[in-house]
Structures are given as structure tokens and as C-alpha cells.
Design an enzyme around this catalytic site. Structure first.
Site, PDB file in Angstrom:
ATOM      1  CB  CYS A  67      -0.846  -0.065   1.139  1.00  0.00           C
ATOM      2  SG  CYS A  67      -1.887   1.439   1.170  1.00  0.00           S
ATOM      3  CB  CYS A  71      -1.824   3.862   8.263  1.00  0.00           C
ATOM      4  SG  CYS A  71      -2.842   4.463   6.900  1.00  0.00           S
ATOM      5  CB  CYS A  74      -0.937   0.022   8.231  1.00  0.00           C
ATOM      6  SG  CYS A  74      -1.641  -1.393   6.973  1.00  0.00           S
ATOM      7  CB  CYS A 111     -15.429  -7.621   6.621  1.00  0.00           C
ATOM      8  SG  CYS A 111     -14.604  -5.952   6.119  1.00  0.00           S
ATOM      9  CB  CYS A 142     -18.491  -5.558   5.369  1.00  0.00           C
ATOM     10  SG  CYS A 142     -17.566  -4.174   6.173  1.00  0.00           S
ATOM     11  CB  CYS A 202     -18.506  -0.711   9.000  1.00  0.00           C
ATOM     12  SG  CYS A 202     -17.316  -1.472  10.372  1.00  0.00           S
ATOM     13  NE  ARG A 274     -17.444  -6.093  13.672  1.00  0.00           N
ATOM     14  CZ  ARG A 274     -17.842  -5.182  12.780  1.00  0.00           C
ATOM     15  NH1 ARG A 274     -17.025  -4.514  12.175  1.00  0.00           N
ATOM     16  NH2 ARG A 274     -19.079  -5.272  12.275  1.00  0.00           N
TER      17      ARG A 274
HETATM   18  N1  SAM Z   1      -6.691   0.338   2.912  1.00  0.00           N
HETATM   19  C1  SAM Z   1      -8.052   0.642   3.412  1.00  0.00           C
HETATM   20  C2  SAM Z   1      -8.249   1.702   4.518  1.00  0.00           C
HETATM   21  O1  SAM Z   1      -6.975   2.036   5.090  1.00  0.00           O
HETATM   22  O2  SAM Z   1      -9.385   2.204   4.592  1.00  0.00           O
HETATM   23  C3  SAM Z   1      -8.500  -0.682   4.124  1.00  0.00           C
HETATM   24  C4  SAM Z   1      -7.928  -1.480   4.895  1.00  0.00           C
HETATM   25  S1  SAM Z   1      -7.179  -0.806   6.415  1.00  0.00           S
HETATM   26  C5  SAM Z   1      -6.114  -2.239   6.816  1.00  0.00           C
HETATM   27  C6  SAM Z   1      -8.548  -1.071   7.465  1.00  0.00           C
HETATM   28  C7  SAM Z   1      -8.238  -0.635   9.123  1.00  0.00           C
HETATM   29  O3  SAM Z   1      -7.627  -1.447   9.790  1.00  0.00           O
HETATM   30  C8  SAM Z   1      -7.579   0.801   9.317  1.00  0.00           C
HETATM   31  O4  SAM Z   1      -8.335   1.729   9.049  1.00  0.00           O
HETATM   32  C9  SAM Z   1      -7.113   0.572  10.640  1.00  0.00           C
HETATM   33  O5  SAM Z   1      -8.405   0.957  11.354  1.00  0.00           O
HETATM   34  C10 SAM Z   1      -7.238  -1.082  10.974  1.00  0.00           C
HETATM   35  N2  SAM Z   1      -5.726  -1.423  11.436  1.00  0.00           N
HETATM   36  C11 SAM Z   1      -4.657  -1.762  10.388  1.00  0.00           C
HETATM   37  N3  SAM Z   1      -3.684  -2.232  11.097  1.00  0.00           N
HETATM   38  C12 SAM Z   1      -4.047  -2.242  12.223  1.00  0.00           C
HETATM   39  C13 SAM Z   1      -3.230  -2.608  13.526  1.00  0.00           C
HETATM   40  N4  SAM Z   1      -1.904  -3.062  13.386  1.00  0.00           N
HETATM   41  N5  SAM Z   1      -3.866  -2.642  14.588  1.00  0.00           N
HETATM   42  C14 SAM Z   1      -4.896  -2.288  14.627  1.00  0.00           C
HETATM   43  N6  SAM Z   1      -5.861  -1.935  13.671  1.00  0.00           N
HETATM   44  C15 SAM Z   1      -5.399  -1.919  12.603  1.00  0.00           C
HETATM   45  C1  DTB Z   2     -11.446  -2.545  11.516  1.00  0.00           C
HETATM   46  O1  DTB Z   2     -11.558  -1.578  12.017  1.00  0.00           O
HETATM   47  N1  DTB Z   2     -10.174  -3.448  12.056  1.00  0.00           N
HETATM   48  C2  DTB Z   2     -10.175  -4.536  10.963  1.00  0.00           C
HETATM   49  C3  DTB Z   2     -11.185  -4.189   9.836  1.00  0.00           C
HETATM   50  N2  DTB Z   2     -11.594  -3.171  10.135  1.00  0.00           N
HETATM   51  C4  DTB Z   2     -10.745  -4.132   8.551  1.00  0.00           C
HETATM   52  C5  DTB Z   2      -8.558  -4.634  10.197  1.00  0.00           C
HETATM   53  C6  DTB Z   2      -7.672  -4.791  11.573  1.00  0.00           C
HETATM   54  C7  DTB Z   2      -6.418  -5.255  10.685  1.00  0.00           C
HETATM   55  C8  DTB Z   2      -5.332  -5.449  11.854  1.00  0.00           C
HETATM   56  C9  DTB Z   2      -4.010  -5.803  11.354  1.00  0.00           C
HETATM   57  C10 DTB Z   2      -3.779  -6.667  10.232  1.00  0.00           C
HETATM   58  O2  DTB Z   2      -4.230  -7.907  10.536  1.00  0.00           O
HETATM   59  O3  DTB Z   2      -3.073  -6.378   9.224  1.00  0.00           O
HETATM   60 FE1  SF4 Z   3      -3.002   1.086   3.348  1.00  0.00          FE
HETATM   61 FE2  SF4 Z   3      -2.779   0.156   5.695  1.00  0.00          FE
HETATM   62 FE3  SF4 Z   3      -3.427   2.690   5.341  1.00  0.00          FE
HETATM   63 FE4  SF4 Z   3      -5.134   0.966   4.605  1.00  0.00          FE
HETATM   64  S1  SF4 Z   3      -4.453   1.358   6.555  1.00  0.00           S
HETATM   65  S2  SF4 Z   3      -4.442   2.855   3.624  1.00  0.00           S
HETATM   66  S3  SF4 Z   3      -3.791  -0.762   3.939  1.00  0.00           S
HETATM   67  S4  SF4 Z   3      -1.580   1.585   5.067  1.00  0.00           S
END
Ligand code: SAM
Ligand code: DTB
Ligand code: SF4
Length: 341
Positions: A67, A71, A74, A111, A142, A202, A274
Site C-alpha cells: 500500500c 498509516c 499498518c 468483510c 462488507c 462501519c 465491535r
Molecule cells: N486500505 C484501506 C483503508 O485504510 O481504509 C482498508 C484496509 S485498512 C487495513 C482497515 C483498518 O484496519 C484501518 O483503518 C485500521 O483501523 C485497521 N488496522 C490496520 N492495521 C492495524 C493494526 N496494526 N492494529 C489495529 N488496527 C489496524
Molecule cells: C477494522 O476496524 N479492523 C479490521 C477491519 N476494520 C478491516 C482490520 C484490523 C487489521 C489488523 C492488522 C492486520 O491484520 O493487518
Molecule cells: Fe494502506 Fe494500511 Fe493505511 Fe489501509 S491502513 S491505507 S492498507 S497503509
């Protein structure tokens, strides 16, 4: 004591609609003695939901890694060295197979998550085929695909998408310390597009990122003041992944996590709250406290997107111990009003 803005008011319904949760009012909630806070969350929860039902959503990463966003939490951001490889978008057949497996173990919602800044039109068309096929199995659908451009939410709706996940992630003041490649205003734009297309929202956030209590209160207030507030509110506890900038952040006190869940329940009475990322490291007892605080949904299945989640069997045992039952496909949810309760 109940914060001023949360007290029952005697104004007309129209005036109630404009009621607003101040950050101070949510902070006052978070500071309530623990027992009183849980009691209040239980009262709100039982007024709107069957007390012992929990909704089960299963996640699948349909497009993993690579990506372009930054973030700080992430593991899928290309710029951090986390060991997550950049994979191609899955095929419709692979996704249907995973959805069927999720349904077999009792999930009611599936989802699909993609590590994109936002979907390209060609990719979106493929996702709409996935949504159609998953919906045809009888599951709620979702997707979380990042920012949407004009017209994209309508295409997802037309394919049968029930919910779109797009989180605020952090309160407006703290947000810039976590993400710089996408503003929070852009997130709000996408949420508006989702709403306008008639898809349920959501939207939640992450705690345990080193934020203050005021910042957690700010996040909850922002979510609760969305008009209407989201139908689903994921509360994630940061999963610390080596290689991400937030790796090594001091852990959040877990009572504070429970308090945050309770504040979400009280401020968004009709939302599914959730208990999301971070469950793998939580004891059964802590999760039970989160359910008492009004959480009524979990991610179910042994993987979130790239990180672990408790085994389904462990969750079934926990449900049996607590007398919890999986919720069938949710009745049609009213969009939440901002009336506190
Ligand atoms: N790329 C898209 C976006 O950012 O909207 C969708 C996928 S992204 C992984 C969805 C959500 O996962 C993020 O907004 C964040 O709230 C959650 N998330 C990602 N990495 C995480 C982590 N290490 N711990 C907790 N929540 C995480
Ligand atoms: C949300 O709020 N939490 C989920 C879902 N929406 C997409 C994702 C959590 C991701 C945690 C890190 C991972 O597994 O990569
Ligand atoms: Fe990309 Fe992760 Fe940010 Fe979603 S949360 S936009 S997958 S860097």
C-alpha cells in the site's frame, strides 16, 4: 454523574436531533467509576439489543500489502519493512471459497479488505463480482477498500454491498501524528459517499497508539457526532507489528480499553460496537468485560487481515462459558440518530 450533554433532555425531537457529544462529556464518561460506567453501558445495551447476542464478522484480505499510504500502525504499507509481501488481488473463486468457509463456522458477515489508497475502476469491477457472489451465499457483505471516488459507492451498492468500513482511526488532533498521506477530511468525504449511496457505514478507530484520554474521548465524540452515527463501530486495540513506526508504543491500560468500549456503547446506543483488532492478546476475562461494556460484535476466524485473531474454537468455548449466542443476520438497522439514548 452523568455528563450534562448526556442527561435526558426535555427538548423537542427536532432539537434532540441536533444534540452533540462534547469531548468534555465523553471524557467525563471515561472518568466515571468503572462499575457505574459498566452499569450504564449495560442499561443502554439492553434497551436496544438482545443482551447475550454477539454478531460475527469474518475478514479476508483480498489484496494484501504494497500500500502507498503511510498509516503508522499498518503492516501493509509498502514503506515499512514488516515482512508482509505485496500480493495480487484474489480471484472471485478464492474469495467465494473463503466466504463459504466463514459461513460454515457461523459468521453472518463477510468483510473483504484491500491494501489500497482507493480502488482503480478495473479492480472495483472485480470487487463488485466478489460482492455479488458472497451476497448470493446469503451472507451480509462488507468491504474496506480505501477512499472512494464519485460513482464507486453506487457500483458497490448495486452489487449488493451492505456495509463499507472506513475508519476515522484517531481523533482529529492526533490523526496527523499517525497518517500524513490522507487527511481525515478525505475520510469524511468517503463516508459521505457511502451514506449517500445507501450503504451502511462501519466506522471506528484504533486506541493504544500513544494517544491521551482526551484524544480517545475526541475520537468517540467525533464518531458519535456523525449524523447519523455509524451502524457499526469497530474499536481496535493497536496490534503492534515490528517494522511499523508504532511498534514499541507503551501499551494502553486495558481497563481504559474497556472504558472506551463503554463510551462507544453509551454515545452510540444502536450501533453494533465491535471488539476488533487486538483480541488475540486479550484474556477471556478481559473480553467478558468488553461484552459487559456493550461490545456486541467481533471478528471471527483465526486471521484479521495479516495478523492473528483467536481460533474460532477458542471463541466458541468463550461463548459457551458466557452464555453468548451468535446473532443471526442482523435485523435491518435504523441509522443511528445522535440522541444519546
Ligand atoms: N486500505 C484501506 C483503508 O485504510 O481504509 C482498508 C484496509 S485498512 C487495513 C482497515 C483498518 O484496519 C484501518 O483503518 C485500521 O483501523 C485497521 N488496522 C490496520 N492495521 C492495524 C493494526 N496494526 N492494529 C489495529 N488496527 C489496524
Ligand atoms: C477494522 O476496524 N479492523 C479490521 C477491519 N476494520 C478491516 C482490520 C484490523 C487489521 C489488523 C492488522 C492486520 O491484520 O493487518
Ligand atoms: Fe494502506 Fe494500511 Fe493505511 Fe489501509 S491502513 S491505507 S492498507 S497503509
Amino acid at each position: 454523574m452523568m455528563p450534562q450533554s448526556a442527561q435526558q433532555n426535555t427538548r423537542s425531537p427536532a432539537a434532540q436531533k441536533a444534540q452533540h457529544w462534547t469531548v468534555a462529556a465523553v471524557e467525563a464518561l471515561l472518568a466515571t467509576p468503572f462499575g457505574d460506567l459498566i452499569f450504564r453501558a449495560q442499561q443502554v445495551h439492553r434497551r436496544h439489543f438482545a443482551a447475550n447476542e454477539v454478531q460475527l464478522s469474518t475478514l479476508l484480505s483480498i489484496k494484501t500489502g504494497g500500500c502507498p499510504e503511510d498509516c503508522g500502525y499498518c503492516p501493509q504499507a509498502a514503506r515499512y519493512h514488516t515482512g508482509v509481501e505485496n500480493e495480487a488481488l484474489m480471484t472471485v473463486e478464492e474469495v467465494v471459497q473463503a466466504a463459504h468457509a466463514a459461513q460454515e463456522i457461523g459468521a453472518s458477515r463477510f468483510c473483504m479488505g484491500a491494501a489500497w489508497r482507493g480502488p482503480k475502476q478495473r479492480d472495483l469491477e472485480k470487487v463488485t463480482r466478489m460482492v455479488r457472489a458472497v451476497k448470493a451465499l446469503g451472507l451480509e457483505t462488507c468491504a474496506t477498500l480505501g477512499m472512494l471516488k464519485d460513482g464507486q459507492a453506487e457500483q458497490l451498492k448495486e452489487a449488493g454491498l451492505d456495509y463499507y468500513n472506513h475508519n476515522l482511526d484517531a481523533d482529529a488532533d492526533f490523526y496527523g501524528e499517525i497518517i500524513t498521506t490522507r487527511g481525515q477530511g478525505e475520510r469524511l468525504d468517503t463516508l459521505e459517499k457511502v451514506r449517500a449511496a445507501g450503504i451502511h457505514v462501519c466506522c471506528g478507530g484504533i486506541v493504544g497508539m500513544g494517544e491521551s484520554r482526551a484524544s480517545r474521548a475526541g475520537l468517540i465524540a467525533q464518531l458519535a457526532n456523525l449524523d447519523p452515527y455509524p451502524e457499526s463501530v469497530p474499536i481496535n486495540n493497536l496490534v503492534q507489528v515490528e517494522g511499523t513506526p508504532l511498534y514499541g508504543t507503551p501499551k494502553l491500560d486495558l481497563f481504559e480499553f474497556v472504558r472506551t468500549v463503554a463510551a462507544a456503547r453509551i454515545t452510540m446506543p444502536k450501533a453494533m460496537v465491535r471488539l476488533s483488532a487486538g483480541r488475540e492478546d486479550m484474556s477471556s476475562e478481559l473480553q467478558a468485560l468488553c461484552f459487559l461494556a456493550g461490545a456486541n460484535s467481533i471478528f471471527y476466524g483465526d486471521k484479521l487481515l495479516t495478523t492473528g485473531n483467536p481460533e474460532a474454537e477458542r471463541d466458541r468455548e468463550l461463548f459457551a462459558k458466557l452464555g453468548l449466542k451468535p446473532m443471526a443476520i442482523a435485523r435491518k438497522q435504523d441509522p443511528g440518530s445522535r440522541i444519546p439514548d
